[in-house]
Design an enzyme around this catalytic site. Structure first.
Site, mmCIF file in Angstrom:
data_model
loop_
_atom_site.group_PDB
_atom_site.id
_atom_site.type_symbol
_atom_site.label_atom_id
_atom_site.label_comp_id
_atom_site.label_asym_id
_atom_site.label_seq_id
_atom_site.Cartn_x
_atom_site.Cartn_y
_atom_site.Cartn_z
ATOM 1 N N ASN A 137 -15.455 -15.374 41.109
ATOM 2 C CA ASN A 137 -14.618 -15.619 39.946
ATOM 3 C C ASN A 137 -14.040 -17.034 39.927
ATOM 4 O O ASN A 137 -14.074 -17.731 38.899
ATOM 5 C CB ASN A 137 -13.489 -14.591 39.914
ATOM 6 C CG ASN A 137 -12.594 -14.769 38.713
ATOM 7 O OD1 ASN A 137 -12.994 -14.490 37.596
ATOM 8 N ND2 ASN A 137 -11.377 -15.256 38.924
ATOM 9 N N GLN A 176 1.244 -16.353 50.601
ATOM 10 C CA GLN A 176 1.561 -15.932 49.235
ATOM 11 C C GLN A 176 3.057 -16.070 48.943
ATOM 12 O O GLN A 176 3.446 -16.292 47.793
ATOM 13 C CB GLN A 176 1.116 -14.484 49.030
ATOM 14 C CG GLN A 176 1.022 -14.049 47.576
ATOM 15 C CD GLN A 176 -0.254 -14.528 46.915
ATOM 16 O OE1 GLN A 176 -1.280 -14.659 47.553
ATOM 17 N NE2 GLN A 176 -0.188 -14.782 45.616
ATOM 18 N N LYS A 197 0.076 -8.951 50.347
ATOM 19 C CA LYS A 197 -1.389 -8.967 50.273
ATOM 20 C C LYS A 197 -1.914 -7.635 50.768
ATOM 21 O O LYS A 197 -1.241 -6.932 51.530
ATOM 22 C CB LYS A 197 -1.955 -10.090 51.136
ATOM 23 C CG LYS A 197 -3.325 -10.571 50.680
ATOM 24 C CD LYS A 197 -3.233 -11.392 49.407
ATOM 25 C CE LYS A 197 -4.607 -11.915 49.004
ATOM 26 N NZ LYS A 197 -4.532 -12.776 47.797
ATOM 27 N N THR A 238 -7.657 -18.969 37.860
ATOM 28 C CA THR A 238 -7.700 -19.573 39.188
ATOM 29 C C THR A 238 -8.633 -20.769 39.232
ATOM 30 O O THR A 238 -8.288 -21.827 39.764
ATOM 31 C CB THR A 238 -8.133 -18.530 40.240
ATOM 32 O OG1 THR A 238 -7.523 -17.290 39.951
ATOM 33 C CG2 THR A 238 -7.738 -18.971 41.617
ATOM 34 N N LYS A 287 4.086 -9.556 45.503
ATOM 35 C CA LYS A 287 2.985 -9.880 44.579
ATOM 36 C C LYS A 287 1.869 -10.543 45.365
ATOM 37 O O LYS A 287 2.100 -11.487 46.106
ATOM 38 C CB LYS A 287 3.481 -10.839 43.477
ATOM 39 C CG LYS A 287 2.456 -11.060 42.375
ATOM 40 C CD LYS A 287 2.456 -9.904 41.407
ATOM 41 C CE LYS A 287 1.335 -10.029 40.368
ATOM 42 N NZ LYS A 287 0.015 -9.681 40.917
ATOM 43 N N GLY A 309 -6.122 -8.626 41.862
ATOM 44 C CA GLY A 309 -7.457 -8.696 42.427
ATOM 45 C C GLY A 309 -7.589 -9.860 43.397
ATOM 46 O O GLY A 309 -6.730 -10.726 43.483
ATOM 47 N N ASP A 310 -8.659 -9.862 44.138
ATOM 48 C CA ASP A 310 -8.999 -10.950 45.060
ATOM 49 C C ASP A 310 -10.500 -10.844 45.282
ATOM 50 O O ASP A 310 -11.208 -10.290 44.440
ATOM 51 C CB ASP A 310 -8.199 -10.818 46.367
ATOM 52 C CG ASP A 310 -8.238 -12.094 47.211
ATOM 53 O OD1 ASP A 310 -9.084 -12.159 48.098
ATOM 54 O OD2 ASP A 310 -7.438 -13.010 46.955
ATOM 55 N N LYS A 342 3.392 -19.691 47.789
ATOM 56 C CA LYS A 342 2.673 -19.888 46.535
ATOM 57 C C LYS A 342 3.446 -19.294 45.364
ATOM 58 O O LYS A 342 3.625 -19.937 44.323
ATOM 59 C CB LYS A 342 1.285 -19.259 46.636
ATOM 60 C CG LYS A 342 0.496 -19.310 45.345
ATOM 61 C CD LYS A 342 -0.835 -18.601 45.515
ATOM 62 C CE LYS A 342 -1.566 -18.530 44.174
ATOM 63 N NZ LYS A 342 -2.844 -17.810 44.272
#
Length: 355
Positions: A243, A114, A129, A212, A93, A168-169, A117
């Protein structure tokens, strides 16, 4: 604290020998291993089982060509990545980043962090990622669509709801996720939850967009409470205007703070009366314009060319919401509360939250 444990130092040196040019990834490995020293000292069984060695090496690295046709009919070629780092507790993920700075080192660094996290959420999610060096800025909707469709044509072979679930990123919002998801459905002939970050009408989740930026402010608020302080009446500086930054602005304002500065890769704005996040939303999410156009809406604001100077704006709270490894992301680690901070009072500056 420095990395002094010989076992962990050996792991870092081995990683550096394998990939000496991947400075972003090696920096992340060093910092994580540095923080794991007390854990390793108390858990020799982790050393005996070689757990840390396996965590530093990704399970799978996928790199591929992404050809697409621009509006002038010319074929362009970008490079796509997906690093599936660790699936010990669940499917990979992690987000997809579209930015010209993207390379394998950056994707590996993001995927590595990640892992931790995701595990800290308590949910059964592994770490991964992906992304591309494609730059969506200045591209038409049709060009972005064609790129996303080409990107997903290859990526779809390596993801799935029980295998790898991208999100998304930077550079990837509801529009890009929509294009990718549409291509995935077309190729796989199924409607499954293989991408998060979809618009609500396409099966996305409420508050996903805000999560976020809100999370950053909730975290900062708890830090402030522990120090006997709050957002109330505080001047806030936010790096970035994407964002994360937009909704960090909204939540910081709701908590009583006043956001006086925000930035993008070209420069930063200062509005001592408080920056309205709705105006930034229009500029960045609808018009996809540069932050200096804020002055068209609020003529009394000030714009400064060059984004590094945002950290010279006096404030009480600094919220880093831009790319981690640049000066635009956060003040340098060498700055301390007693020495080099340029603010009259040392601000509360939590580490940036990254998707």
């Amino acid at each position: 604290m420095a990395l002094t444990d010989q076992y962990l130092l050996g792991i870092y040196e081995k990683a550096a020998k394998k990939d000496p040019d991947q400075k972003e990834f090696l920096q992340a490995v060093y910092e994580v291993l540095e923080s794991l020293q007390p854990v390793v000292a108390k858990r020799p069984d982790l050393v005996a089982a070689g757990v840390v060695e396996r965590m530093v090496e990704p399970e799978r690295v996928i790199m591929f060509r992404v050809p697409w046709v621009d509006d002038q009919g010319k074929t362009q070629v970008n490079r796509g990545f997906r690093v599936q780092f660790n699936s010990a507790i669940g499917p990979y993920k992690g987000g997809l980043r579209l930015h010209p700075s993207v390379n394998l080192s950056i994707i590996k660094f993001l995927g590595f962090e990640q892992i931790f996290k995701n595990s800290l959420t308590g949910l059964p999610m592994g770490g991964g990622k992906g992304g591309s060096d494609f730059d969506p800025k200045g591209k038409s909707d049709a060009e972005v669509m064609r790129f996303c469709q080409s990107f997903m044509t290859e990526l779809c072979k390596h993801i799935g709801q029980f295998t790898d679930v991208p999100a998304g990123d930077i550079g990837v919002g509801g529009r890009e996720i929509g294009y990718m998801f549409g291509q995935y459905k077309r190729l796989q002939n199924e409607f499954t939850g293989v991408l998060t970050g979809k618009k609500v009408g396409a099966g996305g989740s409420l508050a996903r967009t805000e999560a976020t930026g809100y999370g950053l402010c909730y975290f900062a608020n708890e830090m402030l409470k522990a120090a006997g302080k709050s957002f109330q009446g505080a001047k806030v500086v936010i790096s970035g205007s994407g964002n994360v930054a937009i909704y960090a602005n909204q939540k910081a304002t709701q908590l009583g703070g006043k956001v006086i500065a925000m930035s993008d890769s070209n420069g930063y704005i200062v509005d001592e009366n408080g920056i309205d996040y709705k105006v930034i939303q229009v500029i960045k999410e609808q018009k996809r314009d540069r932050i200096k156009t804020y002055l068209d809406y609020v003529p009394s604001a000030k714009y400064v060319e060059g984004c590094k100077g945002i950290w010279t704006v006096p404030c009480d709270i600094a919220l880093p919401c831009a790319t981690r490894t640049s000066w635009t992301a956060r003040p340098p680690r060498s700055w301390s509360k007693t020495a080099a901070w340029p603010w009259p009072r040392a601000p509360i500056c939590p580490p940036p939250l990254r998707r």
